[in-house]
Design an enzyme around this catalytic site. Structure first.
Site, PDB file in Angstrom:
ATOM      1  N   PRO A   1       0.940  -1.226   0.188  1.00  0.00           N
ATOM      2  CA  PRO A   1       0.097   0.149   0.232  1.00  0.00           C
ATOM      3  C   PRO A   1       1.186   1.244   0.521  1.00  0.00           C
ATOM      4  O   PRO A   1       1.129   1.359   1.571  1.00  0.00           O
ATOM      5  CB  PRO A   1      -0.722  -0.013   1.077  1.00  0.00           C
TER       6      PRO A   1
ATOM      7  N   ASP B   1       5.926   2.759   1.516  1.00  0.00           N
ATOM      8  CA  ASP B   1       4.801   1.514   1.695  1.00  0.00           C
ATOM      9  C   ASP B   1       4.737   2.200   3.384  1.00  0.00           C
ATOM     10  O   ASP B   1       5.230   2.549   4.382  1.00  0.00           O
ATOM     11  CB  ASP B   1       5.925   0.520   2.154  1.00  0.00           C
ATOM     12  N   HIS B   2       2.774   2.253   2.640  1.00  0.00           N
ATOM     13  CA  HIS B   2       2.262   3.047   4.588  1.00  0.00           C
ATOM     14  C   HIS B   2       2.545   2.349   5.755  1.00  0.00           C
ATOM     15  O   HIS B   2       2.303   2.919   6.774  1.00  0.00           O
ATOM     16  CB  HIS B   2       0.854   3.760   4.595  1.00  0.00           C
ATOM     17  N   ARG B   3       2.665   0.996   5.072  1.00  0.00           N
ATOM     18  CA  ARG B   3       2.947  -0.207   6.171  1.00  0.00           C
ATOM     19  C   ARG B   3       3.865   0.296   7.527  1.00  0.00           C
ATOM     20  O   ARG B   3       3.816  -0.331   8.817  1.00  0.00           O
ATOM     21  CB  ARG B   3       3.309  -1.391   6.312  1.00  0.00           C
TER      22      ARG B   3
ATOM     23  N   CYS C   1       4.999   2.987   8.182  1.00  0.00           N
ATOM     24  CA  CYS C   1       5.126   4.327   8.640  1.00  0.00           C
ATOM     25  C   CYS C   1       4.414   5.522   8.240  1.00  0.00           C
ATOM     26  O   CYS C   1       3.814   5.019   7.112  1.00  0.00           O
ATOM     27  CB  CYS C   1       7.198   5.585   8.450  1.00  0.00           C
TER      28      CYS C   1
END
Length: 508
Positions: A301, A478-480, A482
């Site tokens: 994501p 990758d928004h997972r 940070c």
């Protein structure tokens, strides 16, 4: 009696499962030495020359140039003579390697066929006796002999070829002397030729081989298949399709025969043929890039943030570095090297972006070393060479390694190890004359910094409008691993170092 050994495509490492044949380095009938490169293949990572672990006469090749083969598929067969009859062809000495393999099989025409991937000590099939085949001492990602190879005497290529040809002649003579009902072996060395004949119900005993002493080659079988196919597709004459009775019992009851007058069909203009559709196979480097990008979009994501930065001071600092010391100062420092050094300093402050995600364990794995990848466009496609341990290198060292890897990428000589293991990627798409982009993350990494072109633009500097060297920086992350605050802090630090290179001195 010679034995025919089948050499299969070995494991080329780094999880590669297939390779494309780029160029054959030997022909059928050539005499090869142990460890001699026989074929050049292209994997998803690099170009590799594959050495053959056997010394002897090449009796068959499997796959034309451009064919993609899986690991373990046959590459070629080599006729290797016994120590008493033929001796061995190869270097006088070969070093010991590691790993061993074994296989057995039975072939006809030129002795038993023994299959092995790479391989060391190999024994013949049942009924063919047994013996040791001396193989390579080299190791190509996991294959080679485990025991030291004894000194072997050389033989002339002419003697090896003559002996193999004599063996094929003897096999053909035996085959001809046995009645068809009980005939067994025919003058065929290649298992592929036999399989091709079986698939098309061809009797190999009815074919005349074009090889030495009647050896049946693949071309002979393919020619016979074409002849059968063309014969079956031949149109039946129209006259043969009309049945005329020899006698008619009551001719008076038949209607009078009307003369047939051909109908005039109106001519219809056929549409002009359009350009042919071009199909480009996704394999090799392009196939690997396609798979990785699709996986990245599917699993990660991602989000992107960007900022414009005034790179005037960075360009001035680079000019000062390269002019200091004169010609004796060494190679010039590139802008890409300076940006790479800024990235390593930023990753030290924001280690969340130098990480990966373990989906099975549902964990974020932060990595201690920075293996910095940089995107490089080559004739073979987009590749990402990796500068190892960039966190301990200065700008000059990073620049020298980038130059070395770029040259290797241009010539297609990057190794799989130089193309894997990256933890963060720097993408300089400004060389294509564009300002911005939203790059796709290089899976399984967590972020990529994109750099646009550096061009003069109007800019407010110290309260006044001026022409400055401006660059757009974009960070896809990758928004997972940070949130936006961390990603924004990383990108802002990079932009501050670009605008005021003195900021970087604090971390040096």
């Amino acid at each position: 009696m010679p034995q025919v050994f089948e050499f299969k495509l070995p494991d080329l490492g780094e999880g590669l499962t297939e390779a494309e044949i780029v160029r054959w380095l030997v022909e059928v009938g050539d005499v090869v030495a142990i460890d001699q490169p026989v074929v050049e293949v292209e994997t998803a990572k690099a170009m590799v020359e594959v050495p053959c672990p056997y010394g002897g006469v090449v009796t068959a090749r499997f796959g034309e140039e451009g064919t993609e083969l899986p690991v373990g598929a046959p590459l070629l067969t080599v006729a290797v003579g016994s120590e008493g009859a033929l001796g061995s062809v190869g270097p006088a000495d070969a070093g010991a390697g590691s790993g061993s393999g074994s296989g057995s099989g039975t072939g006809a025409g030129a002795g038993p066929v023994v299959s092995a991937v790479g391989s060391g000590t190999v024994s013949g099939g049942a009924g063919s006796g047994s013996g040791e085949a001396e193989a390579s001492g080299n190791v190509l990602v996991g294959y080679g002999t485990g025991a030291p190879v004894a000194r072997r005497r050389r033989v002339r290529p002419e003697a090896m070829a003559a002996t193999v040809a004599a063996h094929v002649t003897a096999a053909a003579a035996v085959s001809a002397a046995v009645p068809d009902a009980v005939q067994g072996p025919v003058a065929v060395v290649s298992p592929l030729v036999r399989k091709l004949a079986r698939q098309h119900d061809l009797d190999l005993r009815q074919l005349a081989g074009s090889g030495p002493d009647g050896l049946i080659l693949r071309a002979d079988v393919e020619s016979a298949i074409r002849a059968i196919t063309e014969g079956a597709a031949a149109p039946t004459p129209a006259s043969a399709a009309v049945s005329v009775p020899e006698s008619v019992s009551e001719p008076t009851s038949l209607p009078p025969v009307q003369p047939s007058v051909p109908r005039m069909q109106p001519s219809v203009a056929q549409p002009a043929a359009g350009p042919a559709v071009e199909r480009i196979p996704l394999r090799g480097v392009r196939g690997a890039v396609a798979d990785k990008l699709a996986r990245s979009r599917r699993e990660i994501p991602d989000a992107t943030c960007w900022v414009d930065a005034d790179a005037t001071e960075l360009m001035a600092a680079r000019s000062a570095m390269n002019s200091a010391g004169g010609p004796a100062a060494g190679p010039k420092v590139s802008v890409l090297a300076l940006l790479a050094r800024i990235c390593t300093a930023a990753l030290a402050r924001f280690p969340e972006l130098n990480s990966t995600v373990d989906l099975e364990a549902r964990e974020i794995v932060r990595l201690p070393e920075v293996h910095l990848g940089f995107a490089a466009q080559t004739e073979r496609g987009l590749v990402v060479p990796v500068v190892r341990d960039a966190q301990v290198r200065n700008a000059e060292s990073i620049g020298a390694e980038i130059a070395r890897l770029t040259e290797a990428a241009r010539t297609g000589r990057l190794t799989p190890a130089e193309l894997t293991g990256g933890t963060f990627t720097l993408n300089n798409y400004g060389v294509f004359g564009v300002d911005g982009s939203t790059p796709i993350i290089n899976h399984p990494e967590a972020a990529m910094l994109g750099v646009g072109r550096i061009v003069p633009k109007p800019w407010v500097h110290e309260g006044a409008l001026a022409v400055r060297q401006v660059v757009q920086l974009s960070l896809t992350f990758d928004h997972r691993v940070c949130d936006g605050g961390t990603a924004g802090g990383f990108l802002r630090y990079v932009a501050d170092c670009v605008e005021q290179p003195a900021v970087l001195l604090r971390t040096l």
